[in-house]
Design an enzyme around this catalytic site. Sequence first.
Site, PDB file in Angstrom:
ATOM      1  N   GLY A   1      42.240  74.568  67.346  1.00 35.96           N
ATOM      2  CA  GLY A   1      42.415  73.113  67.299  1.00 35.96           C
ATOM      3  C   GLY A   1      43.562  72.690  68.197  1.00 35.96           C
ATOM      4  O   GLY A   1      43.960  73.437  69.085  1.00 35.96           O
ATOM      5  N   ASN A   2      44.077  71.508  67.975  1.00 35.61           N
ATOM      6  CA  ASN A   2      45.255  71.068  68.717  1.00 35.61           C
ATOM      7  C   ASN A   2      46.009  70.035  67.887  1.00 35.61           C
ATOM      8  O   ASN A   2      45.584  69.670  66.803  1.00 35.61           O
ATOM      9  CB  ASN A   2      44.869  70.541  70.109  1.00 35.61           C
ATOM     10  N   TYR A   3      47.132  69.577  68.390  1.00 40.22           N
ATOM     11  CA  TYR A   3      48.040  68.734  67.602  1.00 40.22           C
ATOM     12  C   TYR A   3      47.649  67.256  67.562  1.00 40.22           C
ATOM     13  O   TYR A   3      48.383  66.453  67.000  1.00 40.22           O
ATOM     14  CB  TYR A   3      49.460  68.844  68.148  1.00 40.22           C
TER      15      TYR A   3
ATOM     16  N   ALA B   1      41.319  64.591  72.086  1.00 34.76           N
ATOM     17  CA  ALA B   1      41.798  65.829  72.717  1.00 34.76           C
ATOM     18  C   ALA B   1      40.731  66.886  72.439  1.00 34.76           C
ATOM     19  O   ALA B   1      40.760  67.574  71.425  1.00 34.76           O
ATOM     20  CB  ALA B   1      43.131  66.229  72.125  1.00 34.76           C
TER      21      ALA B   1
END
Length: 398
Positions: A208-210, A276
């Site tokens: 995943g990402n932030y 994102a």
Amino acid sequence: MLKGKKIILGISGSIAAYKACYLIRGLIREGAEVQVVITPAGKEFITPITLSALTSKPVISEFFAQRDGTWNSHVDLGLWADAMVIAPATAATIGKMANGIADNMLITTYLSAKAPVFVAPAMDLDMYAHPSTQKNLDTLRSYGNRIIEPGTGELASHLVGKGRMEEPENIIRVLDEFFSATPELQGKKVMITAGPTCEKIDPVRFIGNYSSGKMGFALAEECARRGADVTLIAGPVQMQARHSRIRRIDVESAAEMYEAASEHFRESDAAILCAAVADFRPVEAAGKKIKREKEGELTLHLQPTKDIAACLGREKKENQLLVGFALETDDEQRNAEGKLERKNLDFIVLNSLNDAGAGFRHDTNRISIIDREGRTDYPLKSKKEVARDIIDRLVKSL
Ligand code: C5P
């Protein structure tokens, strides 16, 4: 702002029916004229006497007013109104509305109403969460009805709040906004992607990402506030869309986001790709949890995901606008310009990771907008204000 507006208030049988009194009081205080239509079950919770005293009008509940052949015309009522508000709307009433089961005055009036319809659901959490209720709410949305649900953006209260009827003052705010909507984006359809994507490694892990989704949700609210019908395609985020003109589609992976985005882009006047999106995903997600090996390294094989922006850029028609985001750690200007061309975007919003208070998870952001004419820099602002700047730019090109 509701001065002179004629509002039908449909009340169905929920404990939240008492809130209808506050709603009526608030609407009348704003200058609206209110006609109550109540279901038989609604009358078990609140008396027509109270309601008619508050509205200074007889309450409509039966098809026939008296046993003298005069009857209440739901058709006339449906034409009279500037808006119909159903609050509280029970699971049963929502189900009847979605399926045209016209066995009471509230539903017949709803079916005859030419005015915009606002629905404030009220039921316990399990009933609300049931796929049948959710499907019916989706059906109502697809009819263009606006669903007003409580939400504060906080996960805890979001869970507690779901299913509870929205507070009367917020329902009035929604109506106020509706009638005073700045029509800049009225009739326009805007699609927005937001949040991260999660790419499954095994049943419990993902890449995943932030991204928090804050920027994308702020854009969705801003577009809806200016009158657009918004389709918000959201990755896994702890955010809530508040505006009734936002239709939210939840997805998890880049592949799901691509499917939803390519389907909805066709009918959109503009798309803002704020998500994102993962650029790579595991070639295969393990069926079982990957165990810690005694020794040795674990290698994940990754394959590229589809670049949604680039795909939509290829499909883009003359009258459609496509907006992208770029988050760069280096050589930002050149990279952003490259993306503008490669993805066939109309403009790109650049946020730099080098700024304190900007980018992922922050409530503030500092952006530059790059188009074929050049670059405009903006100061650090709240994401809400940044959304305003971005939509101001979008409106110029639409
Ligand atoms: O190439 P890069 O990922 O930096 O480009 C960012 C822009 O492209 C963003 O607007 C993002 O939403 C979009 N994007 C996309 N699909 C991907 C990767 C990025 O739509 N797979």
